[in-house]
Design a protein around this motif. Structure first.
Motif: not given
Ligand code: NAD
Length: 259
Positions: A35-40, A47-49, A64-68
């Motif tokens: 059930g968790s929402d995520l930030v990748i 690949n993250a998208d 949600h994706v953050v390129e980092a």
């Protein structure tokens, strides 16, 4: 609260570094399934998208994706800020991004040493510091660091001094942060996997050869793990089921460190 309820992660916001592929992707999927929402947060945007789209589709969570690059302080800060903008809180940080470079200690280029330490150890510190500040404000949070059996033993026959040292550092960092932040309600634990077969290494394991045979002969279970086999421990550590667990090292290695 029963155990089924304690394992639920509905309404949680979780950051997974290096969650685009491999072990991070598998653990992200398990947290999403609960059930968790995520930030990748990953270096590889494409690949993250792809991973985020699949997780949204399969589990109906927000992703949600953050390129980092976790080894850059400004990126660690941005991952934290974007997560707060998106979800307003951070319940779980899964520090999974990691790299390996093989070289004999006497030959290793200093830049290669620095690259490994920067991602595997400094990246975990930077992300934990940023997210830890927020968790301390919240009075609650769980940080899960992916170390390795390489932080406990020395792999053989391949040479990987910087990797081993970085992962031993992650184990000490885990215990230190656990001790410092226990009064704030922030738990910090580490998973130490053994040899795991991911998309990247699958071919390698299937082809076999002397190296694989050596590794498997040193593993009581005689086989590599698969990414799914880290899902249970990731859910446990993220959830209320682990409310008395902090500063702990979980070996998930088919018995490698028992011999
Ligand atoms: N695969 C194994 O056998 C094994 C065993 C023990 C521990 N581990 C550890 O598990 C973790 C994941 O391993 P894996 O095999 O899935 O790796 P992988 O190489 O398949 O995936 C790593 C992911 O991290 C991302 N990444 C790399 N550097 C980054 C950075 N600086 N900032 C943000 N993202 C970055 C990559 O883009 C990639 O998406 C690593 O910490 C690794 O050391 C792996």
């Amino acid at each position: 609260m029963g155990i089924m309820e304690k394992l639920q992660l509905r309404g949680y916001a979780t950051i997974v570094t290096g969650g685009a592929v491999g072990l991070g992707r598998a653990m992200a999927a398990a947290l999403a399934e609960m059930g968790s929402d995520l930030v990748i947060a990953d270096l590889n945007r494409g690949n993250a998208d792809k991973a985020a789209a699949e997780l949204r589709e399969q589990y109906g969570v927000r992703a949600h994706v953050v390129e980092a690059d976790v080894s850059k302080p400004e990126d660690a800060e941005r991952v934290c800020a974007e997560t707060l903008r998106e979800f307003g809180k951070i319940d779980v940080l899964l520090n999974n991004a990691g790299i390996v470079k093989n070289a004999k200690a006497e030959e290793m280029a200093y830049q290669d040493w620095l690259d490994v330490i920067n991602v595997n150890l400094n990246g975990v510190f930077l992300m934990s510091q940023q997210v830890g500040r927020q968790m301390i404000r919240q009075g609650k949070g769980s940080i899960i660091n992916i170390s390795s059996m390489s932080g406990i033993i020395v792999n053989t026959p391949q040479n990987q001094v910087a990797y081993n040292v970085s992962k031993a550092g992650v184990i000490s960092l885990t215990k230190t942060l656990a001790a410092e932040w226990a009064p704030h309600g922030v738990r910090v634990n580490t998973i130490a996997p053994g040899y795991m077969k991911t998309e990247l290494t699958d071919k390698f394991f299937r082809e076999g050869g002397a190296l694989i045979e050596r590794w498997m002969s040193m593993t009581p279970m005689g086989r590599p793990g698969v990414p799914d086999e880290l899902q249970g421990i990731a859910v446990y550590l993220a959830s209320e089921a682990s409310s008395f667990t902090t500063g702990a090292v979980f070996s998930i290695d088919g018995g490698y460190t028992a011999w």
